[in-house]
Design an enzyme around this catalytic site. Structure first.
Site, PDB file in Angstrom:
ATOM      1  N   PHE A  20       1.032  -1.323   0.060  1.00 15.05           N
ATOM      2  CA  PHE A  20      -0.152  -0.003   0.044  1.00 15.05           C
ATOM      3  C   PHE A  20       0.866   1.285  -0.072  1.00 15.05           C
ATOM      4  N   LEU A  45       6.087 -10.394  -2.831  1.00 15.44           N
ATOM      5  CA  LEU A  45       4.485 -10.503  -3.077  1.00 15.44           C
ATOM      6  C   LEU A  45       3.915 -11.253  -2.117  1.00 15.44           C
ATOM      7  N   PHE A  89       9.995  -0.106   3.301  1.00 15.69           N
ATOM      8  CA  PHE A  89       8.674  -0.299   3.757  1.00 15.69           C
ATOM      9  C   PHE A  89       8.414  -1.806   4.102  1.00 15.69           C
ATOM     10  N   THR A 108      10.352 -11.217   9.181  1.00 19.99           N
ATOM     11  CA  THR A 108      10.276 -10.158   8.250  1.00 19.99           C
ATOM     12  C   THR A 108      10.971  -8.878   8.699  1.00 19.99           C
ATOM     13  N   THR A 133       6.415   2.918  12.881  1.00 19.67           N
ATOM     14  CA  THR A 133       5.126   3.454  13.088  1.00 19.67           C
ATOM     15  C   THR A 133       5.146   3.882  14.401  1.00 19.67           C
ATOM     16  N   ASP A 134       3.749   4.634  14.493  1.00 22.06           N
ATOM     17  CA  ASP A 134       3.667   5.222  15.972  1.00 22.06           C
ATOM     18  C   ASP A 134       3.311   3.997  16.959  1.00 22.06           C
ATOM     19  N   GLU A 135       2.987   2.805  16.503  1.00 16.34           N
ATOM     20  CA  GLU A 135       2.599   1.934  17.358  1.00 16.34           C
ATOM     21  C   GLU A 135       3.697   1.120  18.261  1.00 16.34           C
ATOM     22  N   TYR A 158       3.071  -7.416  16.305  1.00  8.81           N
ATOM     23  CA  TYR A 158       3.569  -6.423  15.106  1.00  8.81           C
ATOM     24  C   TYR A 158       4.247  -5.303  15.680  1.00  8.81           C
ATOM     25  N   LYS A 162       8.326  -4.206  14.870  1.00  9.03           N
ATOM     26  CA  LYS A 162       8.693  -2.857  14.563  1.00  9.03           C
ATOM     27  C   LYS A 162       9.770  -2.020  15.412  1.00  9.03           C
ATOM     28  N   ASN A 188      -2.276   5.430   7.942  1.00  6.24           N
ATOM     29  CA  ASN A 188      -2.523   5.852   6.785  1.00  6.24           C
ATOM     30  C   ASN A 188      -3.768   5.359   6.025  1.00  6.24           C
ATOM     31  N   VAL A 214     -17.146  -3.365  13.702  1.00 11.73           N
ATOM     32  CA  VAL A 214     -16.489  -2.268  14.730  1.00 11.73           C
ATOM     33  C   VAL A 214     -16.018  -3.021  16.082  1.00 11.73           C
ATOM     34  N   PRO A 282      -7.890  -8.171  21.118  1.00  8.76           N
ATOM     35  CA  PRO A 282      -7.067  -8.219  22.444  1.00  8.76           C
ATOM     36  C   PRO A 282      -5.847  -7.349  22.681  1.00  8.76           C
ATOM     37  N   HIS A 284      -6.139  -4.103  22.621  1.00  8.02           N
ATOM     38  CA  HIS A 284      -6.554  -3.125  21.718  1.00  8.02           C
ATOM     39  C   HIS A 284      -5.903  -1.595  22.240  1.00  8.02           C
TER      40      HIS A 284
HETATM   41  P1  NAD Z   1       1.485  -3.665   3.281  1.00 10.61           P
HETATM   42  O1  NAD Z   1       1.229  -4.828   4.234  1.00 10.61           O
HETATM   43  O2  NAD Z   1       0.410  -3.103   2.468  1.00 10.61           O
HETATM   44  O3  NAD Z   1       2.753  -3.844   2.570  1.00 10.61           O
HETATM   45  C1  NAD Z   1       3.714  -4.677   2.664  1.00 10.61           C
HETATM   46  C2  NAD Z   1       4.593  -4.973   1.690  1.00 10.61           C
HETATM   47  O4  NAD Z   1       5.886  -5.691   2.115  1.00 10.61           O
HETATM   48  C3  NAD Z   1       3.913  -5.980   0.637  1.00 10.61           C
HETATM   49  O5  NAD Z   1       4.206  -5.628  -0.744  1.00 10.61           O
HETATM   50  C4  NAD Z   1       4.538  -7.375   0.826  1.00 10.61           C
HETATM   51  O6  NAD Z   1       4.588  -8.133  -0.256  1.00 10.61           O
HETATM   52  C5  NAD Z   1       5.802  -6.532   1.113  1.00 10.61           C
HETATM   53  N1  NAD Z   1       6.846  -7.690   1.879  1.00 10.61           N
HETATM   54  C6  NAD Z   1       6.175  -8.520   3.248  1.00 10.61           C
HETATM   55  N2  NAD Z   1       7.239  -9.467   3.426  1.00 10.61           N
HETATM   56  C7  NAD Z   1       8.292  -9.205   2.816  1.00 10.61           C
HETATM   57  C8  NAD Z   1       9.396  -9.948   2.830  1.00 10.61           C
HETATM   58  N3  NAD Z   1       9.898 -10.745   3.594  1.00 10.61           N
HETATM   59  N4  NAD Z   1      10.403  -9.442   1.592  1.00 10.61           N
HETATM   60  C9  NAD Z   1      10.053  -8.663   0.877  1.00 10.61           C
HETATM   61  N5  NAD Z   1       8.869  -8.076   0.686  1.00 10.61           N
HETATM   62  C10 NAD Z   1       8.055  -8.432   1.570  1.00 10.61           C
HETATM   63  O7  NAD Z   1       1.918  -2.395   4.278  1.00 10.61           O
HETATM   64  P2  NAD Z   1       1.955  -1.194   4.259  1.00 10.61           P
HETATM   65  O8  NAD Z   1       0.614  -0.620   4.978  1.00 10.61           O
HETATM   66  O9  NAD Z   1       2.122  -0.436   2.960  1.00 10.61           O
HETATM   67  O10 NAD Z   1       3.230  -0.443   5.344  1.00 10.61           O
HETATM   68  C11 NAD Z   1       4.176  -0.295   4.701  1.00 10.61           C
HETATM   69  C12 NAD Z   1       5.231   0.027   5.847  1.00 10.61           C
HETATM   70  O11 NAD Z   1       4.880   1.234   6.779  1.00 10.61           O
HETATM   71  C13 NAD Z   1       5.577  -1.127   7.022  1.00 10.61           C
HETATM   72  O12 NAD Z   1       6.771  -0.949   7.313  1.00 10.61           O
HETATM   73  C14 NAD Z   1       4.605  -0.572   7.991  1.00 10.61           C
HETATM   74  O13 NAD Z   1       4.992  -1.057   9.266  1.00 10.61           O
HETATM   75  C15 NAD Z   1       4.914   1.072   7.910  1.00 10.61           C
HETATM   76  N6  NAD Z   1       3.773   1.785   8.427  1.00 10.61           N
HETATM   77  C16 NAD Z   1       2.246   1.564   7.955  1.00 10.61           C
HETATM   78  C17 NAD Z   1       1.347   2.218   8.559  1.00 10.61           C
HETATM   79  C18 NAD Z   1      -0.067   2.062   8.061  1.00 10.61           C
HETATM   80  O14 NAD Z   1      -1.007   2.615   8.406  1.00 10.61           O
HETATM   81  N7  NAD Z   1      -0.337   1.062   7.053  1.00 10.61           N
HETATM   82  C19 NAD Z   1       1.640   3.407   9.308  1.00 10.61           C
HETATM   83  C20 NAD Z   1       2.675   3.736   9.380  1.00 10.61           C
HETATM   84  C21 NAD Z   1       3.889   2.701   9.246  1.00 10.61           C
HETATM   85  O1  DAU Z   2      -0.653   3.556  13.669  1.00  9.14           O
HETATM   86  C1  DAU Z   2       0.127   3.008  12.441  1.00  9.14           C
HETATM   87  C2  DAU Z   2      -0.378   1.640  12.391  1.00  9.14           C
HETATM   88  O2  DAU Z   2      -1.680   1.847  11.682  1.00  9.14           O
HETATM   89  C3  DAU Z   2       0.464   0.832  11.216  1.00  9.14           C
HETATM   90  O3  DAU Z   2       1.797   0.711  12.060  1.00  9.14           O
HETATM   91  C4  DAU Z   2      -0.097  -0.600  10.722  1.00  9.14           C
HETATM   92  O4  DAU Z   2       0.476  -1.352   9.849  1.00  9.14           O
HETATM   93  C5  DAU Z   2      -1.420  -0.365  10.317  1.00  9.14           C
HETATM   94  O5  DAU Z   2      -2.121  -1.531  10.093  1.00  9.14           O
HETATM   95  C6  DAU Z   2      -2.362   0.341  11.586  1.00  9.14           C
HETATM   96  O6  DAU Z   2      -2.712  -0.391  12.630  1.00  9.14           O
HETATM   97  P1  DAU Z   2      -4.091  -0.344  13.295  1.00  9.14           P
HETATM   98  O7  DAU Z   2      -4.253  -1.478  14.134  1.00  9.14           O
HETATM   99  O8  DAU Z   2      -4.271   1.074  13.836  1.00  9.14           O
HETATM  100  O9  DAU Z   2      -5.148  -0.218  11.826  1.00  9.14           O
HETATM  101  P2  DAU Z   2      -6.309  -1.188  11.600  1.00  9.14           P
HETATM  102  O10 DAU Z   2      -6.760  -0.457  10.279  1.00  9.14           O
HETATM  103  O11 DAU Z   2      -6.135  -2.454  11.505  1.00  9.14           O
HETATM  104  O12 DAU Z   2      -7.408  -0.586  12.891  1.00  9.14           O
HETATM  105  C7  DAU Z   2      -7.689   0.729  12.755  1.00  9.14           C
HETATM  106  C8  DAU Z   2      -8.762   0.866  14.241  1.00  9.14           C
HETATM  107  O13 DAU Z   2      -9.771   0.157  13.651  1.00  9.14           O
HETATM  108  C9  DAU Z   2      -8.054  -0.022  15.423  1.00  9.14           C
HETATM  109  O14 DAU Z   2      -8.584   0.611  16.542  1.00  9.14           O
HETATM  110  C10 DAU Z   2      -8.978  -1.558  15.142  1.00  9.14           C
HETATM  111  C11 DAU Z   2     -10.361  -1.089  14.449  1.00  9.14           C
HETATM  112  N1  DAU Z   2     -10.963  -2.106  13.475  1.00  9.14           N
HETATM  113  C12 DAU Z   2      -9.981  -2.742  12.709  1.00  9.14           C
HETATM  114  C13 DAU Z   2     -10.592  -3.338  11.928  1.00  9.14           C
HETATM  115  C14 DAU Z   2      -9.755  -4.371  10.977  1.00  9.14           C
HETATM  116  C15 DAU Z   2     -12.059  -2.391  13.675  1.00  9.14           C
HETATM  117  O15 DAU Z   2     -12.911  -1.801  14.403  1.00  9.14           O
HETATM  118  N2  DAU Z   2     -12.746  -3.194  12.966  1.00  9.14           N
HETATM  119  C16 DAU Z   2     -12.086  -3.777  11.974  1.00  9.14           C
HETATM  120  O16 DAU Z   2     -12.433  -4.900  11.220  1.00  9.14           O
END
Ligand code: NAD
Ligand code: DAU
Length: 344
Positions: A20, A45, A89, A108, A133-135, A158, A162, A188, A214, A282, A284
């Site tokens: 993403f 992939l 990423f 990974t 990540t902020d997590e 997770y 990180k 994001n 939810v 769990p 949360h």
């Molecule tokens: P995503 O799950 O959409 O994409 C992850 C990508 O990494 C995929 O294309 C996957 O195929 C690839 N991948 C996974 N394992 C791999 C491996 N062993 N070798 C090579 N490629 C591999 O994730 P995202 O939401 O795009 O997040 C990208 C980065 O940003 C992550 O490091 C995540 O921790 C961080 N991040 C995400 C968010 C969010 O809200 N999604 C917020 C803050 C930080």
């Molecule tokens: O804060 C950054 C993080 O944000 C990234 O590091 C992670 O990669 C990304 O997945 C995201 O983590 P969250 O756990 O915050 O995102 P998620 O979209 O899974 O959930 C967002 C909120 O919504 C969380 O409080 C859980 C809730 N939720 C999520 C899902 C999937 C629901 O209530 N129902 C759902 O089905």
């Protein structure tokens, strides 16, 4: 911020570039900058990797299918493409999956990052942006913000993986003078997000009149940032950040999950009766809120996209790109690599 002193990457390796945020970052480089670097995407992939995200740019970047844990492949990719900078990423990114099974997260996110660091060091890579990540900070109560000096206190496997990878990057900076920089971003949203995450899951369920699950009471808070703003922030850090520093990135946009879900339903003209409160995740985390004043003060970055415009555009994108998410749901997206790349 492209000041004259800014670092200018010539050959970038983007790990996880088919995911993403990684694919949106590659798109950002092509469409919103004049840097014109050569781009190599290394991606395993996994289920989350979707090369259709970058279909518009087929042939304009180099794609390497592989695992960041594969030291030989990583070494070869970096040396053959003479990579000067890495934006890392690639990760297992979904909290719920890490609760169901976390070994691959350790592999990974921790070991993979370690392999990359070694190869980057061996090959004299000049800048390495570790996308974290902020997590890693854990959960906030009703008040307060995460700053870069907050202690690391991750909750989920997770987040722990990180946090561990952040510490390894920092150890390389301190021990080896490695040119690492760390970003810690909030949640994001935007186009091409895998529909397991809150916003795309709710949008695509609402389209199909399916229940919107939810967790708990829906009052958990996240700070939402459009992925284009995240891309701009990462590029800013790559070009002008100080080696060894951590930069928080956030949207100044705290919202409760239930507010977002109701907004999506309202925008789509769907009834709130689709909402189903389900068993809570769990451990949360209650609230995330980022203090992003450091990156604004020191590097001049701040979000440019308001949540109102960003979420409207995102909902519209999913409406107009039904074939993208339908192919994700049926699994057809996974054949794209074989169709387009396997015989090249
Ligand atoms: P995503 O799950 O959409 O994409 C992850 C990508 O990494 C995929 O294309 C996957 O195929 C690839 N991948 C996974 N394992 C791999 C491996 N062993 N070798 C090579 N490629 C591999 O994730 P995202 O939401 O795009 O997040 C990208 C980065 O940003 C992550 O490091 C995540 O921790 C961080 N991040 C995400 C968010 C969010 O809200 N999604 C917020 C803050 C930080
Ligand atoms: O804060 C950054 C993080 O944000 C990234 O590091 C992670 O990669 C990304 O997945 C995201 O983590 P969250 O756990 O915050 O995102 P998620 O979209 O899974 O959930 C967002 C909120 O919504 C969380 O409080 C859980 C809730 N939720 C999520 C899902 C999937 C629901 O209530 N129902 C759902 O089905």
């Amino acid at each position: 911020m492209n000041s004259p002193q800014a670092y200018s990457p010539k050959r970038i390796l983007v790990t996880g570039g088919a995911g993403f945020i990684g694919s949106n970052f590659v798109r950002y480089l092509f469409e919103k900058t004049s840097l014109n670097p050569s781009i190599t995407v290394l991606d395993k992939l996994t289920y989350a990797g979707n090369l259709e995200n970058l279909a518009d740019y087929d042939g304009k970047y180099t794609f390497v299918k592989g695992d960041i844990c594969d030291a030989e492949l990583v070494e070869k990719t970096i040396s053959e493409s003479q990579i000067d900078s890495i934006v890392h990423f690639a990760a297992e990114s979904h909290v719920d999956r890490s609760i169901l099974g976390s070994k691959v997260f350790t592999e990974t996110n921790i070991l993979g990052t370690h392999v990359l660091l070694e190869a980057a060091r061996n090959n004299g890579v000049e800048r390495f942006v570790h996308v974290s990540t902020d997590e890693v900070y854990g959960s906030l109560g009703e008040t307060g913000y995460f700053t870069e000096t907050n202690p690391i206190d991750p909750t989920s496997p997770y987040a722990a993986s990180k946090a561990a990878s952040d510490l390894i990057v920092q150890s390389y900076v301190k021990t080896h003078g490695f040119p690492g920089l760390i970003t810690r971003c909030s949640n994001n949203y935007g186009p091409y997000q895998f529909p397991e995450k809150l916003i795309p899951l709710m949008i695509t369920n609402a389209f199909r009149d399916k229940e919107l699950p939810v967790y708990g009471d829906g009052r958990n808070v996240r700070d939402w940032l459009h992925t284009d703003d995240h891309g701009a922030a990462i590029l800013t850090v790559l070009q002008t950040g100080k080696v060894g520093e951590v930069y928080n990135i956030g949207g100044n946009n705290e919202m409760r999950n239930i507010e977002i879900v109701k907004l999506i339903l309202k925008t789509l003209g769907k009834p709130e009766s689709l909402i189903k409160f389900v068993k809570d995740r769990p451990a949360h985390d209650k609230r995330y809120a980022i203090d992003a004043s450091k990156i604004k003060r020191e590097l001049g970055w701040e979000p440019a996209i308001t949540f109102e415009e960003g979420i409207a555009a995102t909902i519209e994108w999913y409406q107009q790109n039904e074939s993208w998410w339908q192919r994700v749901m049926t699994g057809e997206y996974q054949s794209y690599y074989n169709e387009q790349y396997a015989n090249r």
